[in-house]
Design an enzyme around this catalytic site. Structure first.
Site, PDB file in Angstrom:
ATOM      1  N   LYS A 209       0.905  -0.714  -0.106  1.00 35.59           N
ATOM      2  CA  LYS A 209      -0.083   0.131   0.247  1.00 35.59           C
ATOM      3  C   LYS A 209       0.638   1.543   0.337  1.00 35.59           C
ATOM      4  O   LYS A 209       0.401   1.546  -0.431  1.00 35.59           O
ATOM      5  CB  LYS A 209      -0.798   0.279   1.315  1.00 35.59           C
ATOM      6  CG  LYS A 209      -2.010   0.934   1.024  1.00 35.59           C
ATOM      7  CD  LYS A 209      -3.606   1.037   2.233  1.00 35.59           C
ATOM      8  CE  LYS A 209      -3.915   2.227   2.713  1.00 35.59           C
ATOM      9  NZ  LYS A 209      -4.941   1.886   3.879  1.00 35.59           N
ATOM     10  N   GLU A 215      10.833  -4.813   4.144  1.00 31.77           N
ATOM     11  CA  GLU A 215      10.299  -6.083   3.161  1.00 31.77           C
ATOM     12  C   GLU A 215      10.189  -6.212   2.086  1.00 31.77           C
ATOM     13  O   GLU A 215      11.287  -6.917   1.168  1.00 31.77           O
ATOM     14  CB  GLU A 215       9.978  -6.967   3.878  1.00 31.77           C
ATOM     15  CG  GLU A 215      10.705  -7.047   5.365  1.00 31.77           C
ATOM     16  CD  GLU A 215       9.772  -6.019   6.486  1.00 31.77           C
ATOM     17  OE1 GLU A 215       9.578  -5.169   5.764  1.00 31.77           O
ATOM     18  OE2 GLU A 215       9.486  -6.671   8.192  1.00 31.77           O
ATOM     19  N   GLY A 270      -5.307  -2.123   5.212  1.00 30.64           N
ATOM     20  CA  GLY A 270      -3.599  -3.476   4.794  1.00 30.64           C
ATOM     21  C   GLY A 270      -4.749  -4.818   5.157  1.00 30.64           C
ATOM     22  O   GLY A 270      -4.705  -5.997   4.047  1.00 30.64           O
ATOM     23  N   ARG A 271      -5.169  -4.587   6.263  1.00 29.27           N
ATOM     24  CA  ARG A 271      -5.302  -6.606   6.317  1.00 29.27           C
ATOM     25  C   ARG A 271      -6.631  -6.192   6.020  1.00 29.27           C
ATOM     26  O   ARG A 271      -7.334  -7.929   6.229  1.00 29.27           O
ATOM     27  CB  ARG A 271      -5.202  -6.338   7.863  1.00 29.27           C
ATOM     28  CG  ARG A 271      -5.360  -5.257   9.444  1.00 29.27           C
ATOM     29  CD  ARG A 271      -5.037  -5.663  10.565  1.00 29.27           C
ATOM     30  NE  ARG A 271      -5.655  -4.557  11.420  1.00 29.27           N
ATOM     31  CZ  ARG A 271      -4.736  -3.257  11.336  1.00 29.27           C
ATOM     32  NH1 ARG A 271      -4.025  -3.024  10.788  1.00 29.27           N
ATOM     33  NH2 ARG A 271      -5.533  -2.182  12.341  1.00 29.27           N
ATOM     34  N   GLU A 356      -3.519  -7.321  15.303  1.00 33.84           N
ATOM     35  CA  GLU A 356      -3.188  -6.208  14.514  1.00 33.84           C
ATOM     36  C   GLU A 356      -4.702  -5.196  14.646  1.00 33.84           C
ATOM     37  O   GLU A 356      -3.807  -3.680  15.051  1.00 33.84           O
ATOM     38  CB  GLU A 356      -2.067  -5.846  13.400  1.00 33.84           C
ATOM     39  CG  GLU A 356      -1.254  -4.682  13.193  1.00 33.84           C
ATOM     40  CD  GLU A 356      -0.694  -4.304  11.624  1.00 33.84           C
ATOM     41  OE1 GLU A 356       0.270  -5.623  11.544  1.00 33.84           O
ATOM     42  OE2 GLU A 356      -1.280  -4.609  10.469  1.00 33.84           O
ATOM     43  N   HIS A 387      -1.786 -34.139  17.937  1.00 31.32           N
ATOM     44  CA  HIS A 387      -0.452 -34.085  18.183  1.00 31.32           C
ATOM     45  C   HIS A 387       0.032 -33.866  18.750  1.00 31.32           C
ATOM     46  O   HIS A 387       1.533 -33.904  18.932  1.00 31.32           O
ATOM     47  CB  HIS A 387      -0.016 -35.607  16.959  1.00 31.32           C
ATOM     48  CG  HIS A 387      -1.299 -36.391  17.021  1.00 31.32           C
ATOM     49  ND1 HIS A 387      -1.742 -37.382  17.399  1.00 31.32           N
ATOM     50  CD2 HIS A 387      -2.800 -36.601  16.018  1.00 31.32           C
ATOM     51  CE1 HIS A 387      -2.578 -38.280  16.778  1.00 31.32           C
ATOM     52  NE2 HIS A 387      -3.223 -37.199  16.188  1.00 31.32           N
ATOM     53  N   LYS A 515      10.694  -1.035  13.539  1.00 30.93           N
ATOM     54  CA  LYS A 515      11.168  -0.725  12.343  1.00 30.93           C
ATOM     55  C   LYS A 515      12.048   0.363  12.239  1.00 30.93           C
ATOM     56  O   LYS A 515      12.999   0.129  11.978  1.00 30.93           O
ATOM     57  CB  LYS A 515       9.674   0.045  11.291  1.00 30.93           C
ATOM     58  CG  LYS A 515       8.371  -1.056  10.744  1.00 30.93           C
ATOM     59  CD  LYS A 515       7.906  -0.588   9.897  1.00 30.93           C
ATOM     60  CE  LYS A 515       6.037  -1.508  10.329  1.00 30.93           C
ATOM     61  NZ  LYS A 515       5.364  -0.560   9.103  1.00 30.93           N
TER      62      LYS A 515
HETATM   63  O1  F6P Z   1       2.407  -5.020   9.296  1.00 33.45           O
HETATM   64  C1  F6P Z   1       2.209  -3.276   9.229  1.00 33.45           C
HETATM   65  C2  F6P Z   1       1.577  -3.076   8.370  1.00 33.45           C
HETATM   66  O2  F6P Z   1       1.430  -1.420   8.169  1.00 33.45           O
HETATM   67  C3  F6P Z   1       0.190  -3.523   8.292  1.00 33.45           C
HETATM   68  O3  F6P Z   1      -0.635  -2.740   8.549  1.00 33.45           O
HETATM   69  C4  F6P Z   1       0.751  -3.594   6.866  1.00 33.45           C
HETATM   70  O4  F6P Z   1      -0.855  -5.023   6.199  1.00 33.45           O
HETATM   71  C5  F6P Z   1       1.964  -4.154   6.381  1.00 33.45           C
HETATM   72  O5  F6P Z   1       2.491  -3.326   7.265  1.00 33.45           O
HETATM   73  C6  F6P Z   1       2.537  -4.244   4.830  1.00 33.45           C
HETATM   74  O6  F6P Z   1       2.104  -3.316   4.864  1.00 33.45           O
HETATM   75  P1  F6P Z   1       2.192  -1.901   3.040  1.00 33.45           P
HETATM   76  O7  F6P Z   1       0.893  -2.500   2.582  1.00 33.45           O
HETATM   77  O8  F6P Z   1       2.627  -0.847   3.163  1.00 33.45           O
HETATM   78  O9  F6P Z   1       3.453  -2.595   2.812  1.00 33.45           O
END
Ligand code: F6P
Length: 552
Positions: A209, A215, A270-271, A356, A387, A515
């Site tokens: 987003k 990452e 995002g979620r 979250e 198990h 972060k």
């Molecule tokens: O974990 C924090 C967060 O901001 C989430 O809410 C989001 O889904 C994720 O990082 C990824 O963010 P982006 O879509 O901006 O890469």
């Protein structure tokens, strides 16, 4: 709307819990022959049963009153109406618009969001058809055969869950296109994903987003380098990227062609974004029709959530049960066990959705919450988990509420094996509830011929106390039409739990601190620079990690 706990409704719940304290689940069933009917709900052809929870119909009535005192109906309307209920970011949470079936306008800042949604869906449909049909070509003119979806958190967990849930035995690898998910900055994941792939026939969907997530950007950059080593750099690589983002400028600067940048809107969290272009990988892997079915299924749950009265509203009722459990003195955990291999990813998806969203300690107006918010959530599919941690559930010292999610029918031909799976889910819920009392254990051991001294020694180890709460959700089968409402159910339930606690479920400021610290620690590790102010333990760990990395 008020943020303080409504005192009369809250006090009624506290008094009621005290009155119920000594009741056992068996006693509650014995006292009410209609208990199962009164504490379960049929929605569509699903059955949700929470009669094995430590509560009564009177509890539910008090909880509904509490929800009303918290203005839940108004919050539900605010959600669907696009009000900026994410107060700290001044954003709406309009994921329901993404799966709306008709074209009734949904307004955001005075304009209808539906035309942009429909245009994006048309673009997704075209891209999915081109990729699945081998029409989209890579830089060397060969058709794309493999997709690597790069994203993390909400830009990964939902699409990954849906792809793994719907890629069943009937989807032949030859027919479609393979999708691999890469989220972790650990280079091992990307390296494994790329092993065996041909750069000429691989396309990356970079989903972020913000397009600033460390990452995702590192993985996307490494992917671009991997392509460049074999295909050469430059503009040709654009044929191997699609981006899904709210930051189109950054995606274009990365090298994605403008027409291949699909939007994510700031009015979708995002979620909650798998229903948007973030779900492109689903449409590519499973086909546009499946994605459309997923949306249509979710819309049925949306309609139920918006319209059903609170005492017959499934997301509301299950949230009330969660809320009741979360307030119990020792209840700081919640276990979800899907009896479906296809739902293996459900617990991790729910961890982000629930934790979250509701892992918060202040109410919307910034004052400290005066009641526990979301308990920890974890789980693994059954029967594997039987198990692993079920011993702890049956005989450990914590009585943790368990949720069984059980699709009854399966698409595969091993019908009898499926019956065994479903029987195990029902058996575990029964065993948690009924347990095995000492007298029964002793009688069994005596009947087996064990001598009295050995019985004295062995019997206590075989007792299961029972009286352990669970909820069971039976759904007919798992396909796109059923998965949509299941995920929408969890979304709405999570939102209701946030409303009951008076918190904002749509921000996630807690993840920012780590972060920021990682940035200065990375420089300290890599370049030997001084880290920012840090505690003794962190400095000690840093020094040892530096020494280890020099030795490697
Ligand atoms: O974990 C924090 C967060 O901001 C989430 O809410 C989001 O889904 C994720 O990082 C990824 O963010 P982006 O879509 O901006 O890469």
């Amino acid at each position: 709307m008020t943020e303080t706990t409504p005192s009369a409704a809250w006090q009624a719940l506290i008094d009621h819990r005290r009155a119920l304290r000594r009741s056992s689940l068996a006693g509650l069933f014995a006292a009410d022959p209609q208990r199962f009917t009164r504490l379960s709900l049929v929605w569509d052809d699903w059955l949700s049963d929470w009669s094995k929870q430590r509560l009564t119909p009177a509890t539910m009535a008090l909880l509904v009153a509490y929800a009303r005192a918290r203005n839940l109906p108004a919050w539900i309307e605010a959600l669907f109406g696009g009000e900026k209920i994410n107060v700290t970011e001044q954003r709406a949470a309009l994921h329901t618009a993404l799966r709306q079936q008709g074209d009734t306008p949904v307004l955001q800042d005075g304009s209808d969001v539906l035309p942009a949604i429909r245009a994006t869906q048309a673009r997704m449909r075209t891209l999915a058809a081109q990729l699945r049909g081998g029409v989209r070509l890579g830089a060397t003119g060969r058709p794309i055969r493999d997709i690597v979806h790069i994203g993390i958190g909400g830009s990964d967990l939902g699409p990954r869950l849906v792809c793994s849930a719907l890629t069943g035995p009937r989807a032949s690898r030859r027919e479609g296109i393979e999708v691999t998910f890469v989220s972790n900055v650990d280079p091992e994941q990307l390296t494994r994903a790329l092993a065996g792939l041909d750069p000429a026939t691989t396309l990356f969907i970079v989903t972020s987003k913000t397009f600033t997530t460390m990452e995702t950007l590192r993985n996307a950059t490494s992917a671009r380098e991997w392509l460049a080593t074999q295909l050469g750099g430059g503009g040709a690589l654009a044929a191997h990227f699609i981006a899904v983002t709210g930051n189109a400028a950054a995606a274009r600067a990365f090298g994605v062609a403008g027409a291949d940048v699909l939007p994510m809107w700031d009015w979708v969290g995002g979620r909650f974004s798998l229903w948007s272009a973030a779900g492109l990988a689903i449409a590519v892997r499973c086909g546009w029709e499946s994605f459309a079915e997923l949306l249509a299924g979710a819309a049925t749950m949306d309609a139920h959530f918006r319209d059903a009265p609170l005492p017959r509203n499934l997301p509301v009722l299950l949230a009330l049960v969660d809320f009741w459990n979360a307030q119990a003195p020792s209840a700081n955990q919640r276990v979800v066990v899907p009896y479906a291999h296809a739902l293996s990813r459900l617990p991790s998806y729910l961890q982000q959705l629930v934790l979250e969203s509701n892992g918060k300690s202040v109410t919307r107006d910034g004052s400290p919450v005066d009641q526990p918010t979301a308990p920890g959530l974890w789980g693994e599919p059954g029967t594997d988990s039987q198990h692993a941690f079920f011993q702890w559930l049956h005989q450990g010292t914590h009585a943790v509420p368990v949720e069984f999610v059980v699709p009854v029918r399966a698409a595969h031909p091993l019908a009898d094996q499926q019956t065994l799976l479903v029987a195990n889910a029902l058996a575990q819920a029964q065993a948690l509830f009924a347990g095995k009392p000492l007298a029964v254990v002793r009688a069994e051991l005596a009947a087996s011929g064990m001598d009295p001294a050995a019985i004295d020694l062995n019997a206590p180890h075989r007792v299961c106390p029972g009286n352990r709460p669970s909820t069971t959700l039976l759904l007919p089968e798992l396909n796109a039409r059923r998965l949509g409402p299941l995920l929408a159910l969890y979304e709405h339930r999570t939102f209701v739990e946030g409303v009951l606690a008076g918190i904002n479920s749509f921000d996630q400021w807690g993840v920012e601190l780590g972060k920021a610290l990682a940035g200065s620690l990375q420089a300290a590790l890599r370049d030997g620079t001084e880290p920012g102010p840090a505690d003794q333990s962190t400095l000690g760990l840093l020094a040892h990690a530096r020494a280890l990395s020099r030795r490697g």
